[in-house]
Design an enzyme around this catalytic site. Sequence first.
Site, PDB file in Angstrom:
ATOM      1  N   ASP A  99      -6.193  12.378   0.118  1.00  0.00           N
ATOM      2  CA  ASP A  99      -5.420  11.234   1.498  1.00  0.00           C
ATOM      3  C   ASP A  99      -4.639  11.946   2.609  1.00  0.00           C
ATOM      4  OD1 ASP A  99      -4.766   8.369   1.238  1.00  0.00           O
ATOM      5  OD2 ASP A  99      -3.181   9.337   2.631  1.00  0.00           O
TER       6      ASP A  99
ATOM      7  N   HIS B 217      -3.073   2.995   0.375  1.00  0.00           N
ATOM      8  CA  HIS B 217      -4.100   3.982   0.710  1.00  0.00           C
ATOM      9  C   HIS B 217      -4.262   4.469  -1.194  1.00  0.00           C
ATOM     10  CE1 HIS B 217      -2.350   6.304   3.862  1.00  0.00           C
ATOM     11  NE2 HIS B 217      -2.014   5.187   4.108  1.00  0.00           N
TER      12      HIS B 217
END
Length: 463
Positions: A118, A22
Amino acid sequence: MAPSNNPKTPHIALLPSSGMGHLTPFLRLAATLLHNNCSITFITIQPTITSAESNTLSRFFTSLPQINPLKFQIHPFDPTTATSTDPFYLHYEAIRRSAHLLPPLLLSLPPLSALITDISLTSAFIPIIATLRIPTQILFTCSAAMLAFYLHFPTQFTKNGNEFPEFFDIPGLLPIPKSSIPPLLHDPTNLFTTQFVENGQALIKADGILINTFDYLELEVLDALNGGEVVPSLPPVLTIGPLKPCEFERGTPLSWLDEQPEGSVVYVSFGSKTALSGEQIKELGIGLEKSGFRFLWVLKSKMVDREEKTKDLEKMLSDGFFERNKENGLVVMDWVEQGEILGHKAVGGFVSHCGWNSITEAIWNGIPVLGWPQGGDQRINAGVLERNGMGIWVKEWGWRGEGGVVKGEEIGEKVRELMEDVGLKRGANKVKEGARMAVGEGGSSDKGLKGIVEMFLEDINGN
């Protein structure tokens, strides 16, 4: 460095979650936005979960001093209150439970044009940020195919609990078999499932979705997403990928590669958090040896890198493995700059778990892939590779820990197929050309990125 107070410069904050899978696309997006005349504040979660994250962030801020770092100290919580033992999902949950701590940090900054956060944090942070009237964009760090599944799954989950159909029929995609659904989603009580469903439902509340893919690769599903066919009222999905590696990621590839003939090496890596069982590691070693090809193998025996012990390396592999392969193979347990390796002329194939960062890096360098998905989005991603003619995967090879150990003889045969199949090489080069065009001047992803910056500028001028 403090963010710019220039009222004509969009000021964007980026908030990643946990793990290199990520973090990496967020770093690349931050650098890209910086080079498109944006002022950037990069929010770093404290503490990080891996050494790789800490070391990478340090190099990132040293390389790009124009970017303002903002530390976000999260509160620990009792892990027994969450139905998971996975350290990464527990870290996501710690970040999510600390969402209320972010507004004071954001209010300490010059006015923001947007926060980009995210996908794993969506449901926890969108309501909090909405109170500040800051537009929220979601960076989806997986494929468009996975985004469509992410949005579709909550509708099945609420209808049928965990009784899934044999195939998921989603507009823009070939039917997805139940066997490609991440195993954890079959447990409705698991923390991963809870987060997955809540985030999928919350995506329609975002102001936009940025995705690290490109039209050439996934046009049909992207059209279905933006046409409201997957779910109605979805905000615009803008392609901005593949996000290119940053300068700070560039290093000196392993010198061993320089000694190998062009296209002769198969690179083997299962990502930053996938650890194979000891028995499977041994069989993989046998398979690489039996393939007859040179190999560079990045081996992980632990999910979290701080727990890795290099002294155990010889115990994991068959007797005499290193002596027999000292000329043709290299095994490492350290962090490597994968983009540099995949870009090396000696590398001709990639055995991968099919994490999306790995796939986009293979695409960027035109390297064919033998997919061996281990969890999460990886079977759906492997399908994207296969449909585009640059990858193969053996669907009978089970998820990590399921379906038994794949034997070395079978692995060796598939590695030979990967390295010798001329059609795969042609397919990989064709997709590479599509990727380069997408991010080039006037390409689909170039337009997507510039479009979002233009939107931020219009908002500034409108105010």
